[in-house]
Design a protein around this motif. Sequence first.
Motif, mmCIF file in Angstrom:
data_model
loop_
_atom_site.group_PDB
_atom_site.id
_atom_site.type_symbol
_atom_site.label_atom_id
_atom_site.label_comp_id
_atom_site.label_asym_id
_atom_site.label_seq_id
_atom_site.Cartn_x
_atom_site.Cartn_y
_atom_site.Cartn_z
ATOM 1 N N ALA A 39 0.502 -1.237 -0.041
ATOM 2 C CA ALA A 39 -0.050 0.312 -0.049
ATOM 3 C C ALA A 39 1.439 0.867 -0.288
ATOM 4 O O ALA A 39 0.498 1.940 -1.250
ATOM 5 C CB ALA A 39 -0.813 -0.064 1.031
ATOM 6 N N LEU A 42 2.567 2.415 -3.406
ATOM 7 C CA LEU A 42 1.526 1.677 -4.585
ATOM 8 C C LEU A 42 1.040 3.421 -3.858
ATOM 9 O O LEU A 42 0.745 4.310 -4.810
ATOM 10 C CB LEU A 42 0.047 1.315 -4.619
ATOM 11 C CG LEU A 42 0.487 -0.197 -5.848
ATOM 12 C CD1 LEU A 42 1.653 -0.614 -5.334
ATOM 13 C CD2 LEU A 42 -0.984 -0.462 -5.432
ATOM 14 N N SER A 43 0.773 4.122 -2.832
ATOM 15 C CA SER A 43 0.436 5.623 -2.602
ATOM 16 C C SER A 43 1.134 5.779 -3.200
ATOM 17 O O SER A 43 1.051 7.454 -3.481
ATOM 18 C CB SER A 43 -0.027 5.679 -0.799
ATOM 19 O OG SER A 43 1.180 5.226 -0.343
ATOM 20 N N ALA A 46 1.117 6.291 -6.330
ATOM 21 C CA ALA A 46 0.122 6.950 -7.425
ATOM 22 C C ALA A 46 -0.064 8.922 -6.703
ATOM 23 O O ALA A 46 -0.624 9.860 -6.877
ATOM 24 C CB ALA A 46 -1.527 6.790 -5.840
ATOM 25 N N VAL A 114 -8.918 5.304 -3.065
ATOM 26 C CA VAL A 114 -8.131 4.429 -3.243
ATOM 27 C C VAL A 114 -8.754 3.424 -4.470
ATOM 28 O O VAL A 114 -8.597 2.403 -5.204
ATOM 29 C CB VAL A 114 -7.720 3.848 -2.614
ATOM 30 C CG1 VAL A 114 -7.162 2.393 -3.028
ATOM 31 C CG2 VAL A 114 -7.184 3.976 -1.443
ATOM 32 N N ARG A 115 -9.943 3.289 -4.182
ATOM 33 C CA ARG A 115 -10.583 1.581 -5.456
ATOM 34 C C ARG A 115 -10.997 3.011 -6.406
ATOM 35 O O ARG A 115 -10.884 1.912 -7.431
ATOM 36 C CB ARG A 115 -12.025 2.022 -4.436
ATOM 37 C CG ARG A 115 -11.840 0.716 -3.455
ATOM 38 C CD ARG A 115 -13.744 0.132 -3.040
ATOM 39 N NE ARG A 115 -13.803 -0.362 -1.764
ATOM 40 C CZ ARG A 115 -13.437 -1.563 -2.121
ATOM 41 N NH1 ARG A 115 -13.630 -2.652 -3.041
ATOM 42 N NH2 ARG A 115 -13.719 -2.505 -1.017
ATOM 43 N N GLN A 118 -7.361 2.612 -8.060
ATOM 44 C CA GLN A 118 -6.624 1.460 -8.519
ATOM 45 C C GLN A 118 -7.686 0.662 -9.644
ATOM 46 O O GLN A 118 -7.092 0.462 -10.279
ATOM 47 C CB GLN A 118 -6.716 0.331 -6.981
ATOM 48 C CG GLN A 118 -6.188 0.297 -5.880
ATOM 49 C CD GLN A 118 -4.850 0.345 -6.526
ATOM 50 O OE1 GLN A 118 -4.141 0.947 -7.020
ATOM 51 N NE2 GLN A 118 -4.080 -1.578 -6.184
ATOM 52 N N GLY A 121 -6.158 2.347 -12.953
ATOM 53 C CA GLY A 121 -5.187 1.950 -12.575
ATOM 54 C C GLY A 121 -3.662 2.507 -13.585
ATOM 55 O O GLY A 121 -4.214 4.369 -13.418
#
Length: 220
Positions: A39, A42-43, A46, A114-115, A118, A121
């Motif tokens: 997490a 990925l954060s 992002a 987040v959803r 994700q 993409g």
Amino acid sequence: MPEEYVNHADIGGRLRHGPIEVGSGREMWRAAWEPRVFALQLSMGAAGVWNLDMTRAARETLPDYAQRSYYEVWFAALVNQLRERDLISPDELASGRSMNAPPALPRILRAGDVRTVQARGAPTERFATSGPRFAVGQRVRTTAAAAPHHTRLPGYARGKSGVIEQVHGVHVFADTNASGQGEQPRWLYGVVFCGTELWPDAEPTLTVSIDAWEPYLEAG
């Protein structure tokens, strides 16, 4: 003189690296800390602090890559990336908690987003500004020289002859994106090789397909 670039992860096709451990597929994580590392990485991506190719370069250049588990590699690379960008201090790393004012980031990934993020993409395909150099069915040869930087051309496929089997379109060029030189999109191809071209003692019926950007290839 810049330090030599060594990819410790480029071990495909080599012997004496032991068996591949295949899990049951029922459990995504082996330890409670692994999803937290996933997490965090990925954060930060992002948030626009670095891109996917930069994270791959950070992982593959770890000197002790072979001694670490999969997410231990992720964690070590994450710490190095945070240190290099002054996003974490030595005292914070030692204490395991935030001790200083948070630095400004290009973006902030909020829990409620987040959803959506994700699901969206990070597509790598870009608009073409010129036509492809190669076509399906054309024979090509990969560049033989080892790259002094991150690259997606595996060592076992360097200087080898194959055939274009797919034209994937124009995609972000990993080599330049990893070093902060920008996306510099290039045509991407699926190239198929006879197994014996890659390894003389391979099964005669074996074929191996890899994706290769246009700068990796030359006619013939």
